[in-house]
Design a protein around this motif. Structure first.
Motif, PDB file in Angstrom:
ATOM      1  N   ASP A  98      -2.111  -9.948   1.033  1.00  0.00           N
ATOM      2  CA  ASP A  98      -1.153  -9.905   2.127  1.00  0.00           C
ATOM      3  C   ASP A  98      -1.669 -10.546   3.408  1.00  0.00           C
ATOM      4  OD1 ASP A  98      -1.668  -6.399   3.135  1.00  0.00           O
ATOM      5  OD2 ASP A  98      -3.016  -8.101   3.005  1.00  0.00           O
TER       6      ASP A  98
ATOM      7  N   GLN B  50       6.097 -10.249   6.860  1.00  0.00           N
ATOM      8  CA  GLN B  50       6.079 -11.300   5.848  1.00  0.00           C
ATOM      9  C   GLN B  50       7.489 -11.446   5.293  1.00  0.00           C
ATOM     10  OE1 GLN B  50       4.087 -13.682   4.713  1.00  0.00           O
ATOM     11  NE2 GLN B  50       5.647 -14.256   3.246  1.00  0.00           N
ATOM     12  N   ASN B  52      11.140 -11.307   4.403  1.00  0.00           N
ATOM     13  CA  ASN B  52      12.127 -10.239   4.564  1.00  0.00           C
ATOM     14  C   ASN B  52      11.594  -8.871   4.150  1.00  0.00           C
ATOM     15  OD1 ASN B  52      14.163 -12.032   5.425  1.00  0.00           O
ATOM     16  ND2 ASN B  52      14.557 -12.633   3.300  1.00  0.00           N
ATOM     17  N   SER B  53      10.301  -8.817   3.834  1.00  0.00           N
ATOM     18  CA  SER B  53       9.717  -7.543   3.422  1.00  0.00           C
ATOM     19  C   SER B  53       9.596  -6.593   4.605  1.00  0.00           C
ATOM     20  CB  SER B  53       8.338  -7.774   2.804  1.00  0.00           C
ATOM     21  OG  SER B  53       8.415  -8.651   1.711  1.00  0.00           O
ATOM     22  N   ASP B  56       4.317  -4.240   7.761  1.00  0.00           N
ATOM     23  CA  ASP B  56       3.159  -3.360   7.661  1.00  0.00           C
ATOM     24  C   ASP B  56       2.821  -2.866   9.063  1.00  0.00           C
ATOM     25  OD1 ASP B  56       0.664  -2.180   7.520  1.00  0.00           O
ATOM     26  OD2 ASP B  56      -0.286  -3.801   6.409  1.00  0.00           O
TER      27      ASP B  56
END
Lengths: 113, 114
Positions: A98, B50, B52-53, B56
């Motif tokens: 990520d 990130q 369309n997620s 975090d």
């Protein structure tokens, strides 16, 4: 937990001398490694990165770094520093897919004329 | 634009006020990050977007901090009821794709809480 250690908070070298800035990381898998430079009042500029392949990486401004897995190190080097190299240098490790990056606390480089 | 753009470059406000910091990433970069850099400290990760997620948010220091990213491009970091310990440089970065890729940084917003 992943971490990055830059053991030297300040480094002073004379203009024209060689430079090595130390960086050690803690990460279980093969890391993605970066060196950034930050001049006063500015953001971070990428100097170089290591993702895979040749462990000696060439960057901009005459800098290079060597990935040594056995020592968990990614030290930054330059054969001859210039007064304009005075800045703060950050080592960083990318963890996981990520793209999160963990930064060291930085090493401030001072150049003597 | 050619690089990551942040505004304002400097912000001075009184304790207790809300502030909004803006980040315009490099066109086409799908990932966007906010960091906080306090005096003499390294970079503290705050939040990551990130595509369309769901973002975090694991680095946000308190519920006074929030961020959004509209249309997958511009992001706004909001700090409510500011405290003096919020004084820092807030840096935004973007990257082209999900790992591994290098992050490109803006020049930051220097926030001073009086």
């Amino acid at each position: 937990a992943q971490s990055v250690t830059q053991p030297d908070i300040h480094i002073t070298v004379s203009e024209g001398a060689s430079l090595e800035l130390r960086c050690n990381y803690s990460y279980g898998a093969t890391p993605y490694l970066f060196w950034y430079v930050q001049s006063p009042g500015q953001g971070l500029q990428l100097l170089l990165k290591y993702f895979s392949g040749d462990t000696l990486v060439q960057g901009i401004k005459g800098f290079e770094a060597e990935f040594k897995r056995s020592q968990s190190s990614f030290n930054l080097r330059k054969p001859s520093v210039h007064w304009s190299d005075a800045a703060e240098y950050f080592c960083a490790v990318g963890v996981g897919r990520d793209d999160k990056i963990i930064f060291g606390k930085g090493t401030r480089l001072h150049i003597l004329p | 634009g050619a690089g990551v753009s942040q505004s304002p470059s400097n912000k001075v406000t009184e304790k207790g006020k809300d502030v909004e910091l803006r980040c315009d990433p490099i066109s086409g970069h799908t990932a966007l990050y906010w960091y906080r850099q306090s005096l003499g400290q390294g970079l503290e990760f705050l939040i990551y977007f990130q595509g369309n997620s769901a973002p975090d948010k694991s680095g946000l220091p308190s519920d006074r901090f929030s961020a959004e990213r509209t249309g997958g491009s511009v992001s706004t970091l909001t700090i409510q009821r500011t405290q003096q310990e919020d004084s820092a440089v807030y840096l935004c970065a973007s990257s082209l794709e999900i790992g591994p890729s290098a992050q490109h940084f803006g020049d930051g917003t220097r926030l001073s809480i009086l």
